[in-house]
Motif scaffolding. Structure first.
Motif, PDB file in Angstrom:
ATOM      1  N   TYR A  65      26.842 -28.983   6.304  1.00  0.00           N
ATOM      2  CA  TYR A  65      27.030 -30.194   7.076  1.00  0.00           C
ATOM      3  C   TYR A  65      28.089 -31.080   6.428  1.00  0.00           C
ATOM      4  O   TYR A  65      28.528 -30.836   5.298  1.00  0.00           O
ATOM      5  CB  TYR A  65      25.695 -30.929   7.218  1.00  0.00           C
ATOM      6  N   ASN A  66      28.489 -32.125   7.144  1.00  0.00           N
ATOM      7  CA  ASN A  66      29.631 -32.909   6.664  1.00  0.00           C
ATOM      8  C   ASN A  66      29.335 -33.734   5.418  1.00  0.00           C
ATOM      9  O   ASN A  66      30.249 -34.232   4.771  1.00  0.00           O
ATOM     10  CB  ASN A  66      30.172 -33.820   7.775  1.00  0.00           C
ATOM     11  N   ASP A  67      28.058 -33.886   5.052  1.00  0.00           N
ATOM     12  CA  ASP A  67      27.712 -34.590   3.822  1.00  0.00           C
ATOM     13  C   ASP A  67      27.395 -33.606   2.700  1.00  0.00           C
ATOM     14  O   ASP A  67      26.857 -33.995   1.669  1.00  0.00           O
ATOM     15  CB  ASP A  67      26.540 -35.539   4.044  1.00  0.00           C
ATOM     16  N   GLU A  68      27.754 -32.333   2.892  1.00  0.00           N
ATOM     17  CA  GLU A  68      27.470 -31.291   1.913  1.00  0.00           C
ATOM     18  C   GLU A  68      28.755 -30.621   1.439  1.00  0.00           C
ATOM     19  O   GLU A  68      29.796 -30.723   2.079  1.00  0.00           O
ATOM     20  CB  GLU A  68      26.545 -30.215   2.527  1.00  0.00           C
ATOM     21  N   ILE A  69      28.647 -29.936   0.319  1.00  0.00           N
ATOM     22  CA  ILE A  69      29.733 -29.096  -0.168  1.00  0.00           C
ATOM     23  C   ILE A  69      29.228 -27.664  -0.259  1.00  0.00           C
ATOM     24  O   ILE A  69      28.024 -27.423  -0.369  1.00  0.00           O
ATOM     25  CB  ILE A  69      30.246 -29.550  -1.549  1.00  0.00           C
ATOM     26  N   TYR A  70      30.142 -26.707  -0.186  1.00  0.00           N
ATOM     27  CA  TYR A  70      29.772 -25.300  -0.303  1.00  0.00           C
ATOM     28  C   TYR A  70      30.152 -24.814  -1.691  1.00  0.00           C
ATOM     29  O   TYR A  70      31.301 -24.923  -2.113  1.00  0.00           O
ATOM     30  CB  TYR A  70      30.501 -24.471   0.754  1.00  0.00           C
ATOM     31  N   ILE A  71      29.162 -24.302  -2.427  1.00  0.00           N
ATOM     32  CA  ILE A  71      29.398 -23.748  -3.756  1.00  0.00           C
ATOM     33  C   ILE A  71      29.617 -22.257  -3.580  1.00  0.00           C
ATOM     34  O   ILE A  71      28.673 -21.468  -3.460  1.00  0.00           O
ATOM     35  CB  ILE A  71      28.204 -24.028  -4.689  1.00  0.00           C
ATOM     36  N   GLU A  72      30.873 -21.860  -3.554  1.00  0.00           N
ATOM     37  CA  GLU A  72      31.229 -20.495  -3.166  1.00  0.00           C
ATOM     38  C   GLU A  72      30.623 -19.447  -4.088  1.00  0.00           C
ATOM     39  O   GLU A  72      30.106 -18.422  -3.627  1.00  0.00           O
ATOM     40  CB  GLU A  72      32.752 -20.348  -3.127  1.00  0.00           C
ATOM     41  N   GLU A 133      24.921 -13.164  -7.247  1.00  0.00           N
ATOM     42  CA  GLU A 133      23.800 -13.890  -6.636  1.00  0.00           C
ATOM     43  C   GLU A 133      22.898 -12.921  -5.867  1.00  0.00           C
ATOM     44  O   GLU A 133      22.638 -13.078  -4.665  1.00  0.00           O
ATOM     45  CB  GLU A 133      24.303 -15.005  -5.722  1.00  0.00           C
ATOM     46  N   MET A 134      22.398 -11.906  -6.591  1.00  0.00           N
ATOM     47  CA  MET A 134      21.543 -10.920  -5.959  1.00  0.00           C
ATOM     48  C   MET A 134      20.592 -10.330  -6.993  1.00  0.00           C
ATOM     49  O   MET A 134      20.772 -10.514  -8.198  1.00  0.00           O
ATOM     50  CB  MET A 134      22.386  -9.793  -5.344  1.00  0.00           C
ATOM     51  N   ILE A 135      19.558  -9.669  -6.513  1.00  0.00           N
ATOM     52  CA  ILE A 135      18.641  -8.943  -7.383  1.00  0.00           C
ATOM     53  C   ILE A 135      18.741  -7.458  -7.041  1.00  0.00           C
ATOM     54  O   ILE A 135      19.085  -7.092  -5.917  1.00  0.00           O
ATOM     55  CB  ILE A 135      17.188  -9.429  -7.232  1.00  0.00           C
ATOM     56  N   TYR A 136      18.463  -6.589  -8.017  1.00  0.00           N
ATOM     57  CA  TYR A 136      18.536  -5.153  -7.769  1.00  0.00           C
ATOM     58  C   TYR A 136      17.515  -4.440  -8.651  1.00  0.00           C
ATOM     59  O   TYR A 136      17.059  -4.971  -9.658  1.00  0.00           O
ATOM     60  CB  TYR A 136      19.945  -4.622  -8.038  1.00  0.00           C
ATOM     61  N   THR A 137      17.167  -3.241  -8.248  1.00  0.00           N
ATOM     62  CA  THR A 137      16.168  -2.474  -8.978  1.00  0.00           C
ATOM     63  C   THR A 137      16.385  -0.986  -8.764  1.00  0.00           C
ATOM     64  O   THR A 137      16.969  -0.576  -7.750  1.00  0.00           O
ATOM     65  CB  THR A 137      14.740  -2.850  -8.523  1.00  0.00           C
ATOM     66  N   GLU A 138      15.904  -0.189  -9.721  1.00  0.00           N
ATOM     67  CA  GLU A 138      15.915   1.261  -9.577  1.00  0.00           C
ATOM     68  C   GLU A 138      14.585   1.763  -9.034  1.00  0.00           C
ATOM     69  O   GLU A 138      14.421   2.956  -8.782  1.00  0.00           O
ATOM     70  CB  GLU A 138      16.213   1.917 -10.927  1.00  0.00           C
ATOM     71  N   GLU A 139      13.631   0.857  -8.857  1.00  0.00           N
ATOM     72  CA  GLU A 139      12.347   1.227  -8.283  1.00  0.00           C
ATOM     73  C   GLU A 139      12.503   1.531  -6.790  1.00  0.00           C
ATOM     74  O   GLU A 139      13.440   1.067  -6.141  1.00  0.00           O
ATOM     75  CB  GLU A 139      11.330   0.095  -8.464  1.00  0.00           C
ATOM     76  N   LYS A 140      11.573   2.284  -6.260  1.00  0.00           N
ATOM     77  CA  LYS A 140      11.582   2.578  -4.841  1.00  0.00           C
ATOM     78  C   LYS A 140      10.871   1.463  -4.093  1.00  0.00           C
ATOM     79  O   LYS A 140       9.645   1.335  -4.160  1.00  0.00           O
ATOM     80  CB  LYS A 140      10.899   3.919  -4.573  1.00  0.00           C
ATOM     81  N   VAL A 141      11.646   0.645  -3.422  1.00  0.00           N
ATOM     82  CA  VAL A 141      11.079  -0.423  -2.595  1.00  0.00           C
ATOM     83  C   VAL A 141      11.687  -0.323  -1.205  1.00  0.00           C
ATOM     84  O   VAL A 141      12.832   0.095  -1.042  1.00  0.00           O
ATOM     85  CB  VAL A 141      11.361  -1.819  -3.194  1.00  0.00           C
ATOM     86  N   SER A 142      10.922  -0.697  -0.213  1.00  0.00           N
ATOM     87  CA  SER A 142      11.409  -0.630   1.162  1.00  0.00           C
ATOM     88  C   SER A 142      12.493  -1.675   1.393  1.00  0.00           C
ATOM     89  O   SER A 142      12.586  -2.680   0.674  1.00  0.00           O
ATOM     90  CB  SER A 142      10.264  -0.856   2.144  1.00  0.00           C
ATOM     91  N   GLU A 143      13.304  -1.443   2.396  1.00  0.00           N
ATOM     92  CA  GLU A 143      14.356  -2.399   2.738  1.00  0.00           C
ATOM     93  C   GLU A 143      13.770  -3.750   3.119  1.00  0.00           C
ATOM     94  O   GLU A 143      14.293  -4.800   2.755  1.00  0.00           O
ATOM     95  CB  GLU A 143      15.190  -1.840   3.900  1.00  0.00           C
ATOM     96  N   PHE A 156      14.584 -19.994  -5.127  1.00  0.00           N
ATOM     97  CA  PHE A 156      14.558 -20.593  -6.464  1.00  0.00           C
ATOM     98  C   PHE A 156      15.975 -20.858  -6.965  1.00  0.00           C
ATOM     99  O   PHE A 156      16.287 -21.955  -7.444  1.00  0.00           O
ATOM    100  CB  PHE A 156      13.831 -19.663  -7.439  1.00  0.00           C
ATOM    101  N   SER A 157      16.848 -19.876  -6.848  1.00  0.00           N
ATOM    102  CA  SER A 157      18.194 -20.009  -7.402  1.00  0.00           C
ATOM    103  C   SER A 157      19.016 -21.066  -6.663  1.00  0.00           C
ATOM    104  O   SER A 157      19.947 -21.629  -7.225  1.00  0.00           O
ATOM    105  CB  SER A 157      18.925 -18.664  -7.368  1.00  0.00           C
ATOM    106  N   TRP A 158      18.658 -21.342  -5.414  1.00  0.00           N
ATOM    107  CA  TRP A 158      19.330 -22.409  -4.672  1.00  0.00           C
ATOM    108  C   TRP A 158      19.131 -23.744  -5.385  1.00  0.00           C
ATOM    109  O   TRP A 158      20.061 -24.533  -5.523  1.00  0.00           O
ATOM    110  CB  TRP A 158      18.750 -22.490  -3.251  1.00  0.00           C
ATOM    111  N   LEU A 159      17.920 -23.993  -5.880  1.00  0.00           N
ATOM    112  CA  LEU A 159      17.599 -25.290  -6.473  1.00  0.00           C
ATOM    113  C   LEU A 159      18.154 -25.470  -7.875  1.00  0.00           C
ATOM    114  O   LEU A 159      18.514 -26.587  -8.269  1.00  0.00           O
ATOM    115  CB  LEU A 159      16.078 -25.480  -6.523  1.00  0.00           C
TER     116      LEU A 159
END
Length: 343
Positions: A65-72, A133-143, A156-159
């Motif tokens: 929004y116009n009162d916000e900035i984007y942290i690329e 800005e992502m998480i990853y694993t070698e475990e078998k987890v569903s999409e 959490f990481s947003w804050l």
């Protein structure tokens, strides 16, 4: 996808014990915060209970929004900060809180209730890629599970600005009826940490905010820049807490302990603590007070509880952190509660 109503508040802090000879796998001490202990001592009126999350709307819609900035580099929107020194940033933060409370009610209200006593069942473990800005694993987890857990981490990481959380490089999702969240040390030098979140949802966004900041405060006050994990109790010349270790003399918790816990005190509980759980230990008192320092307006110091909040204002770097977190809290709440300001 619903993801913001997840059960989170409090604590397991797994910390290395201070021993004269450090083992390959250091001894750890577990702090667990029962969900049933989460409610605040201070009474909250019904109009203050407005801060409910709608869950589906927190993800960024590729526009600020116009009162916000984007942290690329973090792919995050943040409110524009309008202050240039410590005093003006304190006042700016107070104004932001006033505006948020007008729209959402109390930012620190908690009402979790325990649903069982089955301990913790780990569902998945991830590594954190801060640069991507992502998480990853070698475990078998569903999409589907991966997407859901990614959103938990992202909320959490947003804050918390990236520069303040880089040492939290592992993320775990678990099931539990009485533990909301935890941070644990997974490096014997106090450098690298794990954040754990409960997989279950709750309704209150305010409780989520308090939980995030409570857990972050544990990391802030108990990491290797604050504690010398290699010093035994007999050799420690500063504060030594049996469940934590030997604190450096300029550590936040060392100063907090000496000011508020060393001599003790008598009087009404609500005059000393922001919540019932803060009574459990200096570590929990520090973390609970830190969350209220961020999310409530600057108090006047009428009692010990308020003096604990004013303690954090003595550190310019913590005022700066408060300012940045509040700027992010504003954008986080807009999306989590479905509130759309005028553009």
């Amino acid at each position: 996808m619903k993801f913001l109503r997840f059960l989170l508040v409090s604590i397991i802090v797994l910390l290395v014990g201070c021993e004269e000879s450090v083992e390959e796998n250091p001894v750890v001490t577990v702090y667990a915060k029962p969900v049933s202990e989460a409610s605040s001592i201070i009474e909250i009126s019904e109009q203050d209970l407005e801060l409910e999350s709608s869950g589906d709307q927190i993800e960024l819609v590729n526009v600020c929004y116009n009162d916000e900035i984007y942290i690329e580099e973090e792919k995050t929107c943040s409110l524009k900060i309008d202050c240039n020194d410590t005093n003006s940033c304190i006042e700016w933060g107070n104004k932001v809180i006033t505006d948020l409370e007008a729209d959402y009610g109390s930012l620190v209200y908690e009402e979790s209730v325990a649903t069982g006593n089955e301990g913790i069942s780990l569902l998945a473990s991830y590594n954190v890629d801060h640069e991507g800005e992502m998480i990853y694993t070698e475990e078998k987890v569903s999409e589907e599970m991966m997407e859901y857990h990614s959103r938990l981490w992202y909320s959490f990481s947003w804050l918390i600005p990236e520069q303040y959380r880089k040492a939290i490089d592992q993320f775990e999702v678990f099931e539990s009826g009485d533990t909301l969240a935890y941070v644990s040390l997974h490096d014997k030098y106090g450098r690298y940490w794990t954040l754990g979140m409960n997989n279950k949802d709750i309704e209150l966004a305010s409780e989520t905010l308090v939980t995030y900041l409570h857990e972050y405060a544990h990391f802030l006050s108990l990491n290797g820049s604050q504690i010398d994990y290699w010093v035994a109790k007999e050799e420690c010349t500063s504060l030594f807490l049996k469940d934590s270790g030997c604190f450096y003399e300029d550590a936040y918790l060392d100063a907090f302990y000496k000011k508020f816990w060393e001599s003790g005190g008598h009087g009404k509980i609500e005059d000393f603590y922001v919540s019932r759980y803060a009574m459990y230990s200096p570590e929990e008192d520090f973390s609970e007070s830190f969350a209220h320092f961020i999310l409530t307006k600057t108090p006047s110091g009428q009692n010990v509880m308020e003096e604990k909040l004013l303690f954090f204002y003595e550190y310019e770097e913590l005022v700066q952190l408060r300012t940045e977190i509040l700027a992010r809290t504003a954008t986080w709440l807009v999306r989590s509660a479905g509130y759309k300001p005028k553009i």
